[in-house]
Design an enzyme around this catalytic site. Structure first.
Site, PDB file in Angstrom:
ATOM      1  N   ASP A  14     -72.595  93.829 -30.310  1.00  0.00           N
ATOM      2  CA  ASP A  14     -72.461  95.275 -30.113  1.00  0.00           C
ATOM      3  C   ASP A  14     -71.045  95.695 -29.729  1.00  0.00           C
ATOM      4  OD1 ASP A  14     -75.424  96.381 -30.251  1.00  0.00           O
ATOM      5  OD2 ASP A  14     -75.463  94.462 -29.204  1.00  0.00           O
ATOM      6  N   ARG A  95     -70.610  94.964 -12.238  1.00  0.00           N
ATOM      7  CA  ARG A  95     -70.025  96.148 -12.885  1.00  0.00           C
ATOM      8  C   ARG A  95     -68.786  96.678 -12.152  1.00  0.00           C
ATOM      9  NH1 ARG A  95     -72.684  93.576 -16.100  1.00  0.00           N
ATOM     10  NH2 ARG A  95     -74.380  94.476 -17.314  1.00  0.00           N
ATOM     11  N   ASP A 124     -76.581 100.477 -15.942  1.00  0.00           N
ATOM     12  CA  ASP A 124     -75.185 100.053 -16.081  1.00  0.00           C
ATOM     13  C   ASP A 124     -74.258 101.173 -16.545  1.00  0.00           C
ATOM     14  OD1 ASP A 124     -75.555  97.502 -15.099  1.00  0.00           O
ATOM     15  OD2 ASP A 124     -76.210  96.720 -17.032  1.00  0.00           O
ATOM     16  N   SER A 175     -82.841  90.697 -23.853  1.00  0.00           N
ATOM     17  CA  SER A 175     -81.567  91.257 -23.425  1.00  0.00           C
ATOM     18  C   SER A 175     -81.187  90.535 -22.131  1.00  0.00           C
ATOM     19  CB  SER A 175     -81.712  92.755 -23.184  1.00  0.00           C
ATOM     20  OG  SER A 175     -80.645  93.204 -22.385  1.00  0.00           O
TER      21      SER A 175
END
Ligand code: ARG
Length: 412
Positions: A14, A95, A124, A175
């Site tokens: 992606d 993050r 996220d 995922s």
């Protein structure tokens, strides 16, 4: 001058496609930024080259493992941070450090925009965008997957059309997001919350039901920081790595939960966090020995709030900063050793010792050399119960006793 966009790059399909997608859509040059936060897998040079091959004008790859361990995982350990009393914040912790590197790269390479590949359904996107807002409020954000229809099918078609050097047939049914602090797995058959996880889901941990010998570990802490394992000095990074291996081999730290996302969805998540779970367990036991009662009670509330703030994308926020100061102050004296048995999916503390211990044998013992003056207890209990007694007498006088089953005798 051509606009520049900094992209949070993972090396996967992606974000590889996003390089060309953003370049076309925004008519911009893309700078790819990838951080090694202990996720393992591919070599950083391979990831860097792939970004360039996919059309990035610059690719920044950083080994952020030690920084991540010391400045992100360690505060979480000191705060015993478990969202919903279970989840050690694996993705939520990584993050902010990625954001830090995105902002640095944006400034260095003169970018006006930061891009990420998150969908609109998860936490996220919030962590990236609110983190960027906190560190560089002047930067704009692009989210092609969420905002300009870059679905997986379109990404694959785009990659084929442009002949991008990525394997578009490689598709995991899950995922996955993983780093030093643990691993998160979702989607696939796990979306049915009644379906049990299968062994195939796990990679940081072995099956805890498989027979094996127990592993005894001695963890030494200094002011809340793990500093030795089995009397060998370790950095935070080494401590987590070693416990990921040793606790992982014993099947420790597997979690299966339904979680409240910030965007309002309940989602099913499977985690494995062997090092984090073992370290938090050891740390809490040492706190039980060394932290004064009122401080310990108050800290539990702070821990929960800290975990919620970090989960909710507020790592860089005034309240989180203030709670960090509290946690650091509360960590003074959390110094000593914890002995733990790792076995059968559990990390069990079997001993603790500390020069800063508040445990007083002479007060606690039921032996003859008892130093606790029991005659003092009589007056203490009398005064402690005084408000209750006065209120009960008032209720009797006015006939306003509560109609509470637990307060009525069996004969009534
Ligand atoms: N639900 C976790 C969080 O919000 C993990 C998110 C990423 N998980 C994933 N499997 N991609 O922190």
């Amino acid at each position: 001058m051509t606009q520049r966009v900094v992209l949070a790059y993972s090396g996967g399909l992606d974000t590889s496609v996003a390089i060309g997608w953003i370049a076309e859509e925004a008519d911009a040059e893309v700078v790819a930024v990838a951080a090694d936060v202990g996720q393992g897998g591919e070599d950083l040079d391979v990831i860097r080259q792939r970004a360039l091959d996919c059309g990035a004008v610059e690719a920044v790859v950083v080994d952020a493992r030690a920084d991540y361990a010391e400045n992100y995982c360690l505060p979480a350990l000191k705060a015993n941070a478990l969202y919903m009393d279970r989840y050690p914040l694996v993705s939520a912790l990584s993050r902010p450090i990625i954001v830090r590197h995105l902002v640095d790269a944006a400034r260095y390479h003169g970018a006006t925009t930061v891009a990420h590949g998150c969908t609109g359904k998860g936490n996220d996107q919030v962590r990236f965008e609110v983190g960027i807002a906190a560190l560089a409020p002047e930067l704009a954000v692009l989210a092609p997957v969420r905002d300009s229809g870059m679905t997986r099918d379109k990404a694959i078609a785009f990659a084929e059309e442009k002949g991008l050097p990525i394997d578009v047939t490689k598709k995991s049914p899950y995922s996955i997001d993983q780093n030093l602090w643990g691993r998160a797995v979702e989607t696939g058959f796990l979306e049915d919350v009644w379906n049990a996880p299968i062994e195939d889901v796990y990679s940081y941990t072995q099956d805890p039901s498989r027979p094996r010998d127990a592993d005894e570990v001695l963890i030494g802490f200094t002011d809340g920081v793990p500093t030795t394992i089995d009397d060998r000095p370790v950095t935070m990074l080494e401590a987590v790595q070693e416990l990921n291996n040793r606790a992982g081999a014993q099947g420790i730290g597997r979690l299966d939960m339904v979680e409240d996302r910030l965007v309002g969805i309940k989602s099913r998540e499977v985690y494995e966090c062997p090092g984090a779970v073992a370290l938090i367990e050891a740390h809490r036991h040492l706190e039980d020995l060394t932290v004064e009662r009122e401080l310990a009670r108050f800290k539990r509330g702070v821990e929960q709030r800290w975990a919620e703030l970090v989960y909710d994308g507020l790592w860089f926020s005034p309240l989180k900063r203030a709670l960090d100061e509290f946690v650091d102050e509360a960590s003074r004296n959390v110094t000593g050793d914890v002995r733990m048995t790792l076995h059968g999916g559990r990390a069990v503390v079997t001993g603790r010792r500390s020069a800063a211990s508040l445990y007083d044998y002479n007060l606690a013992t039921y032996d003859a050399d008892d130093a606790f003056d029991q005659s003092l207890a009589k007056g203490f209990v009398e005064l402690w119960g005084l408000p209750t007694r006065i209120a009960a007498q008032r209720d009797q006088r006015l006939g306003t006793q509560r109609d509470d089953r637990t307060q009525r005798g069996p004969a009534e």
